[in-house]
Write a protein that holds these residues in place. Sequence first.
Motif, PDB file in Angstrom:
ATOM      1  N   ILE A 280       0.843  -1.203   0.000  1.00  9.55           N
ATOM      2  CA  ILE A 280       0.000   0.000   0.000  1.00  9.55           C
ATOM      3  C   ILE A 280       0.878   1.252   0.000  1.00  9.55           C
ATOM      4  CG2 ILE A 280      -1.640   1.360   1.356  1.00  9.55           C
ATOM      5  CD1 ILE A 280      -2.795  -1.283   2.405  1.00  9.55           C
ATOM      6  N   ASP A 281       1.883   1.267   0.860  1.00 12.51           N
ATOM      7  CA  ASP A 281       2.756   2.439   0.961  1.00 12.51           C
ATOM      8  C   ASP A 281       3.462   2.719  -0.354  1.00 12.51           C
ATOM      9  OD1 ASP A 281       2.003   2.641   3.618  1.00 12.51           O
ATOM     10  OD2 ASP A 281       3.804   1.661   4.392  1.00 12.51           O
ATOM     11  N   ALA A 282       3.855   1.662  -1.041  1.00 11.01           N
ATOM     12  CA  ALA A 282       4.540   1.842  -2.319  1.00 11.01           C
ATOM     13  C   ALA A 282       3.592   2.430  -3.363  1.00 11.01           C
ATOM     14  CB  ALA A 282       5.112   0.509  -2.800  1.00 11.01           C
ATOM     15  N   VAL A 283       2.342   1.933  -3.413  1.00 10.19           N
ATOM     16  CA  VAL A 283       1.361   2.482  -4.358  1.00 10.19           C
ATOM     17  C   VAL A 283       1.049   3.932  -4.013  1.00 10.19           C
ATOM     18  CG1 VAL A 283      -0.999   2.269  -5.232  1.00 10.19           C
ATOM     19  CG2 VAL A 283       0.377   0.212  -4.887  1.00 10.19           C
ATOM     20  N   ASP A 284       0.951   4.223  -2.725  1.00  5.49           N
ATOM     21  CA  ASP A 284       0.656   5.595  -2.303  1.00  5.49           C
ATOM     22  C   ASP A 284       1.771   6.551  -2.748  1.00  5.49           C
ATOM     23  OD1 ASP A 284      -1.087   7.378  -0.460  1.00  5.49           O
ATOM     24  OD2 ASP A 284       0.956   7.729   0.239  1.00  5.49           O
ATOM     25  N   ALA A 285       3.012   6.142  -2.570  1.00 10.23           N
ATOM     26  CA  ALA A 285       4.131   6.991  -2.989  1.00 10.23           C
ATOM     27  C   ALA A 285       4.127   7.195  -4.497  1.00 10.23           C
ATOM     28  CB  ALA A 285       5.451   6.367  -2.535  1.00 10.23           C
ATOM     29  N   ALA A 286       3.862   6.127  -5.243  1.00 13.90           N
ATOM     30  CA  ALA A 286       3.812   6.248  -6.698  1.00 13.90           C
ATOM     31  C   ALA A 286       2.646   7.141  -7.125  1.00 13.90           C
ATOM     32  CB  ALA A 286       3.683   4.867  -7.323  1.00 13.90           C
ATOM     33  N   GLN A 287       1.527   7.015  -6.439  1.00 13.87           N
ATOM     34  CA  GLN A 287       0.361   7.818  -6.775  1.00 13.87           C
ATOM     35  C   GLN A 287       0.633   9.306  -6.595  1.00 13.87           C
ATOM     36  OE1 GLN A 287      -1.865   9.649  -4.717  1.00 13.87           O
ATOM     37  NE2 GLN A 287      -3.737   9.713  -5.927  1.00 13.87           N
ATOM     38  N   ARG A 288       1.365   9.658  -5.556  1.00 15.57           N
ATOM     39  CA  ARG A 288       1.727  11.060  -5.345  1.00 15.57           C
ATOM     40  C   ARG A 288       2.547  11.599  -6.519  1.00 15.57           C
ATOM     41  NH1 ARG A 288       1.727  12.885   0.354  1.00 15.57           N
ATOM     42  NH2 ARG A 288       0.810  11.254   1.661  1.00 15.57           N
ATOM     43  N   GLY A 289       3.429  10.756  -7.028  1.00 17.14           N
ATOM     44  CA  GLY A 289       4.203  11.168  -8.189  1.00 17.14           C
ATOM     45  C   GLY A 289       3.342  11.372  -9.420  1.00 17.14           C
TER      46      GLY A 289
END
Length: 450
Positions: A280-289
Amino acid sequence: MPSFPPPPDMTDHAPASLYARHVEVLQARTAIALERAGLDHLVVPSGSLHYQAFDDRDYPYAVNPQFKAWLPLVRNPGSWLVITPGYRPKLVYLQPRDYWHVVPQAPSGWWVEHFDIVVVRTADQALAHLPPAGRSAVIGEPQSALGEYAPNNPAAVISYLEYHRAFKTPYEIAMMREASRIGVRAHRAAETAFREGLSEFDIHLAYCAAARQDANDLPYGNIVALNEHGAVLHYTELDREAPPEARSFLIDAGAGFGGYACDITRTYASDTAGEFQALIDAVDAAQRGMCAQVRSGVDYRQIHLDAHLALARILREHGVLKISPEAAVETGVSGTFFPHGIGHGIGLQVHDVAGFAAADSGDARIDKPEGHPFLRLTRTLAPGMVVTIEPGIYFIDMLLEDLRGGPHADAVDWSRVDAFRPYGGIRIEDDVACTDGDPLNLTREAFAEG
Protein backbone atom coordinates in the motif's frame (compact mmCIF):
# COMPACT_ATOMS: atom_id res chain seq x y z
CA MET A 1 -10.12 27.34 -25.82
CA PRO A 2 -11.70 30.63 -24.69
CA SER A 3 -9.67 32.64 -22.24
CA PHE A 4 -12.53 33.83 -20.03
CA PRO A 5 -12.33 31.27 -17.14
CA PRO A 6 -9.89 32.68 -14.56
CA PRO A 7 -7.07 30.38 -13.45
CA PRO A 8 -8.07 28.11 -10.54
CA ASP A 9 -5.13 28.94 -8.27
CA MET A 10 -7.06 31.59 -6.37
CA THR A 11 -6.81 32.22 -2.65
CA ASP A 12 -10.50 33.02 -2.18
CA HIS A 13 -12.24 29.73 -1.32
CA ALA A 14 -15.75 31.07 -0.54
CA PRO A 15 -18.27 29.98 -3.20
CA ALA A 16 -20.52 32.99 -2.57
CA SER A 17 -17.86 35.53 -3.48
CA LEU A 18 -16.86 33.60 -6.60
CA TYR A 19 -20.34 32.89 -7.92
CA ALA A 20 -20.97 36.08 -9.91
CA ARG A 21 -17.95 35.45 -12.10
CA HIS A 22 -19.02 31.82 -12.55
CA VAL A 23 -22.39 32.95 -13.93
CA GLU A 24 -20.62 35.37 -16.29
CA VAL A 25 -18.48 32.54 -17.62
CA LEU A 26 -21.53 30.32 -18.18
CA GLN A 27 -23.37 33.15 -19.93
CA ALA A 28 -20.40 33.72 -22.26
CA ARG A 29 -20.20 30.01 -23.08
CA THR A 30 -23.94 29.85 -23.68
CA ALA A 31 -23.86 32.78 -26.08
CA ILE A 32 -21.24 31.07 -28.23
CA ALA A 33 -23.05 27.72 -28.12
CA LEU A 34 -26.36 29.27 -29.18
CA GLU A 35 -24.70 31.23 -31.98
CA ARG A 36 -23.22 28.04 -33.37
CA ALA A 37 -26.64 26.39 -33.36
CA GLY A 38 -28.45 29.43 -34.75
CA LEU A 39 -30.75 29.62 -31.72
CA ASP A 40 -31.74 32.39 -29.31
CA HIS A 41 -32.41 30.74 -25.93
CA LEU A 42 -31.08 27.99 -23.73
CA VAL A 43 -33.87 26.27 -21.80
CA VAL A 44 -32.81 23.77 -19.14
CA PRO A 45 -35.29 21.65 -17.16
CA SER A 46 -34.11 20.48 -13.76
CA GLY A 47 -35.49 17.01 -14.48
CA SER A 48 -38.50 14.98 -13.45
CA LEU A 49 -39.37 12.20 -11.05
CA HIS A 50 -39.48 8.76 -12.66
CA TYR A 51 -41.73 6.00 -11.41
CA GLN A 52 -41.11 2.28 -11.33
CA ALA A 53 -43.09 0.08 -13.71
CA PHE A 54 -46.27 -1.39 -12.23
CA ASP A 55 -45.74 0.58 -9.03
CA ASP A 56 -46.23 4.04 -7.58
CA ARG A 57 -42.72 4.28 -6.15
CA ASP A 58 -40.41 6.84 -7.70
CA TYR A 59 -36.75 6.30 -8.44
CA PRO A 60 -34.26 8.53 -6.63
CA TYR A 61 -34.34 11.90 -8.33
CA ALA A 62 -31.19 13.02 -10.14
CA VAL A 63 -30.95 16.65 -11.20
CA ASN A 64 -30.01 17.53 -14.77
CA PRO A 65 -26.25 18.31 -14.72
CA GLN A 66 -26.83 21.21 -17.14
CA PHE A 67 -29.19 22.72 -14.53
CA LYS A 68 -26.95 22.37 -11.50
CA ALA A 69 -24.07 23.88 -13.48
CA TRP A 70 -25.85 27.19 -12.90
CA LEU A 71 -27.42 26.70 -9.48
CA PRO A 72 -26.61 24.86 -6.24
CA LEU A 73 -30.05 23.19 -6.40
CA VAL A 74 -30.22 19.40 -6.51
CA ARG A 75 -33.70 18.57 -5.12
CA ASN A 76 -36.02 20.65 -7.27
CA PRO A 77 -37.71 18.58 -9.99
CA GLY A 78 -40.05 20.45 -12.31
CA SER A 79 -38.10 23.73 -12.37
CA TRP A 80 -36.63 25.44 -15.44
CA LEU A 81 -33.78 27.75 -16.37
CA VAL A 82 -33.94 30.20 -19.27
CA ILE A 83 -30.74 31.83 -20.51
CA THR A 84 -31.00 34.45 -23.22
CA PRO A 85 -27.81 36.31 -24.18
CA GLY A 86 -27.94 39.92 -23.06
CA TYR A 87 -30.48 39.26 -20.30
CA ARG A 88 -30.35 38.06 -16.70
CA PRO A 89 -30.89 34.32 -16.40
CA LYS A 90 -34.42 33.38 -15.37
CA LEU A 91 -35.35 30.61 -12.95
CA VAL A 92 -38.87 29.20 -13.11
CA TYR A 93 -39.07 27.61 -9.68
CA LEU A 94 -41.65 24.93 -8.95
CA GLN A 95 -42.95 25.21 -5.39
CA PRO A 96 -46.12 23.10 -5.48
CA ARG A 97 -49.01 23.18 -3.06
CA ASP A 98 -48.69 19.69 -1.64
CA TYR A 99 -49.60 18.29 1.75
CA TRP A 100 -48.25 14.80 0.94
CA HIS A 101 -44.61 15.82 0.69
CA VAL A 102 -42.19 18.44 1.93
CA VAL A 103 -42.44 21.44 -0.40
CA PRO A 104 -39.17 23.12 -1.51
CA GLN A 105 -38.44 26.28 0.43
CA ALA A 106 -38.71 29.65 -1.29
CA PRO A 107 -35.51 30.51 -3.19
CA SER A 108 -32.94 32.01 -0.85
CA GLY A 109 -29.20 32.36 -0.45
CA TRP A 110 -26.30 34.11 -2.08
CA TRP A 111 -27.20 32.97 -5.58
CA VAL A 112 -30.74 34.41 -5.88
CA GLU A 113 -29.66 37.97 -6.71
CA HIS A 114 -28.23 36.77 -10.01
CA PHE A 115 -31.56 35.48 -11.37
CA ASP A 116 -35.00 36.71 -12.25
CA ILE A 117 -37.10 34.20 -10.30
CA VAL A 118 -40.68 33.19 -11.02
CA VAL A 119 -42.39 30.82 -8.58
CA VAL A 120 -45.04 28.49 -10.01
CA ARG A 121 -47.36 26.13 -8.15
CA THR A 122 -47.91 23.51 -10.87
CA ALA A 123 -45.58 22.15 -13.54
CA ASP A 124 -47.83 23.38 -16.36
CA GLN A 125 -47.63 26.98 -15.13
CA ALA A 126 -44.00 27.08 -16.24
CA LEU A 127 -45.09 27.17 -19.89
CA ALA A 128 -46.16 30.80 -19.64
CA HIS A 129 -42.64 31.81 -18.64
CA LEU A 130 -40.63 29.97 -21.31
CA PRO A 131 -39.47 31.52 -24.61
CA PRO A 132 -40.56 30.26 -28.05
CA ALA A 133 -39.68 26.58 -28.25
CA GLY A 134 -38.72 26.78 -31.91
CA ARG A 135 -35.92 29.26 -31.14
CA SER A 136 -34.62 27.37 -28.09
CA ALA A 137 -32.07 24.74 -27.29
CA VAL A 138 -33.92 22.61 -24.75
CA ILE A 139 -31.29 20.58 -22.89
CA GLY A 140 -32.52 17.64 -20.83
CA GLU A 141 -34.02 14.18 -20.72
CA PRO A 142 -37.14 13.10 -22.67
CA GLN A 143 -39.18 12.76 -19.47
CA SER A 144 -38.71 16.50 -18.86
CA ALA A 145 -41.02 17.37 -21.78
CA LEU A 146 -43.59 20.04 -20.96
CA GLY A 147 -46.06 20.69 -23.76
CA GLU A 148 -44.05 21.67 -26.82
CA TYR A 149 -40.88 21.81 -24.74
CA ALA A 150 -39.58 18.37 -25.59
CA PRO A 151 -35.79 18.44 -25.16
CA ASN A 152 -34.14 18.71 -28.57
CA ASN A 153 -30.53 18.61 -27.25
CA PRO A 154 -28.91 20.22 -30.33
CA ALA A 155 -25.50 18.66 -30.85
CA ALA A 156 -23.71 21.97 -31.45
CA VAL A 157 -24.88 23.31 -28.08
CA ILE A 158 -24.25 20.13 -26.11
CA SER A 159 -20.79 19.61 -27.60
CA TYR A 160 -19.66 23.14 -26.85
CA LEU A 161 -21.01 23.29 -23.29
CA GLU A 162 -19.74 19.84 -22.35
CA TYR A 163 -16.27 20.40 -23.79
CA HIS A 164 -15.82 23.61 -21.80
CA ARG A 165 -17.21 22.13 -18.62
CA ALA A 166 -13.79 20.52 -18.27
CA PHE A 167 -12.39 23.97 -17.39
CA LYS A 168 -13.64 24.69 -13.88
CA THR A 169 -14.20 28.21 -12.64
CA PRO A 170 -12.83 29.23 -9.22
CA TYR A 171 -16.39 28.85 -7.89
CA GLU A 172 -16.46 25.25 -9.04
CA ILE A 173 -13.07 24.53 -7.48
CA ALA A 174 -14.40 25.98 -4.22
CA MET A 175 -17.48 23.76 -4.36
CA MET A 176 -15.30 20.70 -5.01
CA ARG A 177 -13.11 21.71 -2.06
CA GLU A 178 -16.17 21.57 0.18
CA ALA A 179 -17.19 18.19 -1.25
CA SER A 180 -13.68 16.92 -0.57
CA ARG A 181 -13.81 18.06 3.06
CA ILE A 182 -17.06 16.18 3.55
CA GLY A 183 -15.66 13.09 1.83
CA VAL A 184 -12.47 13.08 3.89
CA ARG A 185 -14.45 13.40 7.13
CA ALA A 186 -16.49 10.36 6.12
CA HIS A 187 -13.41 8.42 5.02
CA ARG A 188 -11.87 8.91 8.45
CA ALA A 189 -15.03 7.55 10.07
CA ALA A 190 -14.98 4.55 7.73
CA GLU A 191 -11.37 3.73 8.60
CA THR A 192 -12.24 3.86 12.31
CA ALA A 193 -15.16 1.49 11.71
CA PHE A 194 -12.84 -0.91 9.88
CA ARG A 195 -10.33 -0.83 12.74
CA GLU A 196 -13.20 -1.64 15.13
CA GLY A 197 -14.05 -4.80 13.17
CA LEU A 198 -17.39 -3.73 11.71
CA SER A 199 -19.03 -5.26 8.63
CA GLU A 200 -19.02 -3.65 5.19
CA PHE A 201 -22.63 -2.60 5.67
CA ASP A 202 -21.91 -1.01 9.03
CA ILE A 203 -18.83 0.75 7.65
CA HIS A 204 -21.02 2.14 4.88
CA LEU A 205 -23.53 3.42 7.45
CA ALA A 206 -20.71 5.03 9.43
CA TYR A 207 -19.55 6.74 6.25
CA CYS A 208 -23.02 8.11 5.44
CA ALA A 209 -23.50 9.29 9.02
CA ALA A 210 -20.19 11.17 9.01
CA ALA A 211 -20.91 12.72 5.60
CA ARG A 212 -24.47 13.58 6.71
CA GLN A 213 -25.58 12.24 3.33
CA ASP A 214 -27.86 9.31 2.57
CA ALA A 215 -26.86 6.74 -0.02
CA ASN A 216 -29.03 8.50 -2.63
CA ASP A 217 -27.36 11.83 -1.86
CA LEU A 218 -23.88 10.49 -2.60
CA PRO A 219 -22.50 11.02 -6.12
CA TYR A 220 -22.11 7.26 -6.64
CA GLY A 221 -22.64 3.98 -4.81
CA ASN A 222 -20.03 3.39 -2.12
CA ILE A 223 -17.45 0.67 -2.74
CA VAL A 224 -16.75 -0.78 0.72
CA ALA A 225 -14.65 -3.92 0.34
CA LEU A 226 -13.00 -6.13 2.94
CA ASN A 227 -10.35 -8.74 2.13
CA GLU A 228 -10.80 -10.46 -1.26
CA HIS A 229 -13.68 -8.16 -2.14
CA GLY A 230 -11.09 -5.48 -2.86
CA ALA A 231 -10.32 -7.38 -6.06
CA VAL A 232 -13.79 -6.52 -7.45
CA LEU A 233 -13.36 -3.13 -9.05
CA HIS A 234 -16.94 -2.00 -8.45
CA TYR A 235 -17.82 -4.03 -5.38
CA THR A 236 -21.08 -2.70 -3.89
CA GLU A 237 -22.60 -5.76 -2.20
CA LEU A 238 -22.02 -4.56 1.41
CA ASP A 239 -21.96 -7.80 3.40
CA ARG A 240 -24.07 -7.47 6.54
CA GLU A 241 -21.82 -9.70 8.64
CA ALA A 242 -18.18 -8.98 9.41
CA PRO A 243 -15.66 -11.61 8.25
CA PRO A 244 -13.89 -13.69 10.91
CA GLU A 245 -10.70 -11.81 10.09
CA ALA A 246 -10.54 -8.41 8.40
CA ARG A 247 -7.15 -8.30 6.72
CA SER A 248 -7.64 -5.36 4.39
CA PHE A 249 -10.10 -2.61 3.56
CA LEU A 250 -10.59 -0.75 0.27
CA ILE A 251 -13.08 2.13 0.20
CA ASP A 252 -13.97 4.13 -2.89
CA ALA A 253 -16.56 6.68 -1.80
CA GLY A 254 -17.43 10.27 -2.56
CA ALA A 255 -19.62 13.09 -1.34
CA GLY A 256 -21.53 15.96 -2.86
CA PHE A 257 -21.76 19.68 -2.19
CA GLY A 258 -24.11 21.95 -4.12
CA GLY A 259 -24.15 19.59 -7.08
CA TYR A 260 -20.38 18.96 -7.23
CA ALA A 261 -18.68 15.67 -6.41
CA CYS A 262 -15.52 14.34 -4.88
CA ASP A 263 -14.19 10.85 -5.59
CA ILE A 264 -11.74 9.40 -3.05
CA THR A 265 -10.26 5.94 -2.61
CA ARG A 266 -8.06 4.63 0.17
CA THR A 267 -6.79 1.19 1.12
CA TYR A 268 -5.84 -0.02 4.60
CA ALA A 269 -4.25 -3.10 6.13
CA SER A 270 -5.09 -4.46 9.57
CA ASP A 271 -1.41 -5.36 10.03
CA THR A 272 0.27 -1.98 9.65
CA ALA A 273 3.72 -3.57 9.73
CA GLY A 274 3.08 -6.37 7.25
CA GLU A 275 3.85 -6.96 3.59
CA PHE A 276 0.47 -5.75 2.34
CA GLN A 277 0.91 -2.46 4.17
CA ALA A 278 4.30 -2.11 2.52
CA LEU A 279 2.62 -2.65 -0.84
CA ILE A 280 0.00 0.00 0.00
CA ASP A 281 2.76 2.44 0.96
CA ALA A 282 4.54 1.84 -2.32
CA VAL A 283 1.36 2.48 -4.36
CA ASP A 284 0.66 5.60 -2.30
CA ALA A 285 4.13 6.99 -2.99
CA ALA A 286 3.81 6.25 -6.70
CA GLN A 287 0.36 7.82 -6.77
CA ARG A 288 1.73 11.06 -5.34
CA GLY A 289 4.20 11.17 -8.19
CA MET A 290 1.42 10.67 -10.72
CA CYS A 291 -0.57 13.50 -9.14
CA ALA A 292 2.48 15.74 -9.61
CA GLN A 293 2.18 15.11 -13.38
CA VAL A 294 -1.17 16.93 -13.55
CA ARG A 295 0.20 20.01 -15.27
CA SER A 296 -0.81 22.20 -18.16
CA GLY A 297 0.20 20.72 -21.53
CA VAL A 298 0.53 17.13 -20.26
CA ASP A 299 -1.24 14.43 -22.26
CA TYR A 300 -3.41 12.57 -19.75
CA ARG A 301 -2.82 9.36 -21.70
CA GLN A 302 0.87 9.59 -20.85
CA ILE A 303 0.08 9.66 -17.13
CA HIS A 304 -1.83 6.42 -17.64
CA LEU A 305 1.03 4.76 -19.51
CA ASP A 306 3.57 5.98 -16.97
CA ALA A 307 1.39 4.53 -14.21
CA HIS A 308 1.66 1.07 -15.74
CA LEU A 309 5.43 1.28 -15.62
CA ALA A 310 5.46 2.59 -12.04
CA LEU A 311 3.09 -0.12 -10.82
CA ALA A 312 5.04 -2.84 -12.63
CA ARG A 313 8.16 -1.58 -10.89
CA ILE A 314 6.41 -1.97 -7.53
CA LEU A 315 5.31 -5.50 -8.39
CA ARG A 316 8.87 -6.35 -9.37
CA GLU A 317 10.27 -4.90 -6.13
CA HIS A 318 7.79 -6.93 -4.07
CA GLY A 319 8.62 -10.17 -5.83
CA VAL A 320 5.41 -10.60 -7.80
CA LEU A 321 6.98 -10.04 -11.23
CA LYS A 322 10.01 -11.96 -12.40
CA ILE A 323 10.46 -9.86 -15.56
CA SER A 324 11.47 -6.23 -15.91
CA PRO A 325 8.83 -3.50 -15.52
CA GLU A 326 9.37 -2.55 -19.16
CA ALA A 327 8.74 -6.11 -20.31
CA ALA A 328 5.62 -6.34 -18.12
CA VAL A 329 4.17 -3.28 -19.81
CA GLU A 330 5.21 -4.33 -23.32
CA THR A 331 3.69 -7.81 -22.98
CA GLY A 332 0.51 -6.60 -21.31
CA VAL A 333 1.26 -8.45 -18.06
CA SER A 334 0.94 -5.20 -16.12
CA GLY A 335 -2.69 -5.00 -17.24
CA THR A 336 -3.49 -8.15 -15.29
CA PHE A 337 -2.74 -6.28 -12.08
CA PHE A 338 -3.87 -2.80 -13.21
CA PRO A 339 -6.82 -3.40 -15.54
CA HIS A 340 -8.57 0.00 -15.46
CA GLY A 341 -7.72 3.55 -16.45
CA ILE A 342 -5.69 5.96 -14.34
CA GLY A 343 -8.76 8.15 -13.82
CA HIS A 344 -11.26 10.55 -15.36
CA GLY A 345 -12.53 14.08 -15.30
CA ILE A 346 -14.71 15.04 -12.34
CA GLY A 347 -16.99 17.92 -11.41
CA LEU A 348 -20.75 18.04 -11.77
CA GLN A 349 -20.58 14.33 -12.55
CA VAL A 350 -18.18 11.80 -11.12
CA HIS A 351 -17.25 10.66 -14.61
CA ASP A 352 -17.42 14.06 -16.23
CA VAL A 353 -18.36 14.50 -19.86
CA ALA A 354 -16.37 15.10 -23.06
CA GLY A 355 -13.41 13.05 -21.91
CA PHE A 356 -12.45 12.12 -25.48
CA ALA A 357 -13.38 15.35 -27.27
CA ALA A 358 -10.69 16.80 -29.52
CA ALA A 359 -12.52 20.12 -29.92
CA ASP A 360 -15.66 21.91 -28.79
CA SER A 361 -17.38 21.14 -32.09
CA GLY A 362 -17.82 17.55 -30.99
CA ASP A 363 -16.90 16.07 -34.37
CA ALA A 364 -13.50 14.61 -33.44
CA ARG A 365 -12.30 12.28 -30.71
CA ILE A 366 -8.89 11.60 -29.19
CA ASP A 367 -8.20 7.88 -29.27
CA LYS A 368 -7.29 5.79 -26.27
CA PRO A 369 -3.84 4.19 -26.27
CA GLU A 370 -3.85 0.85 -28.02
CA GLY A 371 -4.48 -1.97 -25.57
CA HIS A 372 -6.01 0.32 -22.92
CA PRO A 373 -9.77 0.23 -23.55
CA PHE A 374 -10.94 1.45 -20.14
CA LEU A 375 -9.26 4.85 -19.97
CA ARG A 376 -12.00 7.50 -19.61
CA LEU A 377 -10.02 10.64 -20.47
CA THR A 378 -7.64 11.27 -23.37
CA ARG A 379 -7.41 15.07 -23.49
CA THR A 380 -4.38 17.26 -22.91
CA LEU A 381 -4.53 18.93 -19.51
CA ALA A 382 -5.04 22.67 -19.15
CA PRO A 383 -5.64 25.07 -16.26
CA GLY A 384 -9.04 24.52 -14.67
CA MET A 385 -9.29 20.81 -15.46
CA VAL A 386 -9.91 18.55 -12.47
CA VAL A 387 -9.09 14.87 -12.82
CA THR A 388 -8.82 11.81 -10.65
CA ILE A 389 -5.57 9.91 -10.30
CA GLU A 390 -6.32 6.37 -9.14
CA PRO A 391 -3.66 3.73 -9.73
CA GLY A 392 -4.29 0.25 -8.39
CA ILE A 393 -2.81 -3.20 -7.97
CA TYR A 394 -5.28 -6.08 -7.78
CA PHE A 395 -5.23 -9.84 -7.50
CA ILE A 396 -8.29 -10.73 -9.57
CA ASP A 397 -8.88 -14.46 -9.96
CA MET A 398 -10.31 -14.28 -13.49
CA LEU A 399 -7.44 -12.20 -14.85
CA LEU A 400 -4.84 -14.26 -13.00
CA GLU A 401 -6.30 -17.44 -14.49
CA ASP A 402 -5.98 -15.94 -17.96
CA LEU A 403 -2.36 -14.98 -17.30
CA ARG A 404 -1.49 -18.37 -15.86
CA GLY A 405 -2.97 -20.10 -18.90
CA GLY A 406 -1.24 -17.84 -21.41
CA PRO A 407 2.24 -17.45 -22.87
CA HIS A 408 3.53 -15.20 -20.08
CA ALA A 409 2.76 -17.40 -17.08
CA ASP A 410 6.44 -17.58 -16.17
CA ALA A 411 6.57 -13.78 -15.78
CA VAL A 412 5.05 -14.11 -12.32
CA ASP A 413 6.07 -15.69 -9.03
CA TRP A 414 2.80 -17.44 -8.26
CA SER A 415 3.67 -18.05 -4.64
CA ARG A 416 3.86 -14.27 -4.14
CA VAL A 417 0.51 -13.89 -5.91
CA ASP A 418 -1.02 -16.43 -3.54
CA ALA A 419 0.38 -14.53 -0.57
CA PHE A 420 -1.32 -11.30 -1.65
CA ARG A 421 -4.55 -12.78 -3.05
CA PRO A 422 -6.39 -12.83 0.34
CA TYR A 423 -6.04 -9.03 0.52
CA GLY A 424 -7.89 -8.38 -2.74
CA GLY A 425 -6.29 -5.22 -4.02
CA ILE A 426 -5.13 -1.67 -3.55
CA ARG A 427 -6.40 1.60 -5.01
CA ILE A 428 -5.42 5.14 -4.01
CA GLU A 429 -7.40 7.98 -5.57
CA ASP A 430 -7.19 11.77 -5.32
CA ASP A 431 -8.96 14.61 -7.11
CA VAL A 432 -6.38 16.96 -8.62
CA ALA A 433 -6.85 20.35 -10.28
CA CYS A 434 -4.55 21.51 -13.06
CA THR A 435 -3.37 25.12 -12.66
CA ASP A 436 -0.88 27.46 -14.33
CA GLY A 437 1.75 26.05 -11.95
CA ASP A 438 1.81 23.27 -9.40
CA PRO A 439 -1.22 20.98 -9.30
CA LEU A 440 -3.79 21.45 -6.57
CA ASN A 441 -4.59 18.16 -4.85
CA LEU A 442 -8.03 18.73 -3.35
CA THR A 443 -8.02 15.35 -1.61
CA ARG A 444 -4.63 15.58 0.10
CA GLU A 445 -5.42 19.17 1.02
CA ALA A 446 -8.58 18.04 2.82
CA PHE A 447 -6.77 15.21 4.62
CA ALA A 448 -4.07 17.65 5.71
CA GLU A 449 -6.66 19.88 7.35
CA GLY A 450 -7.15 17.18 9.98
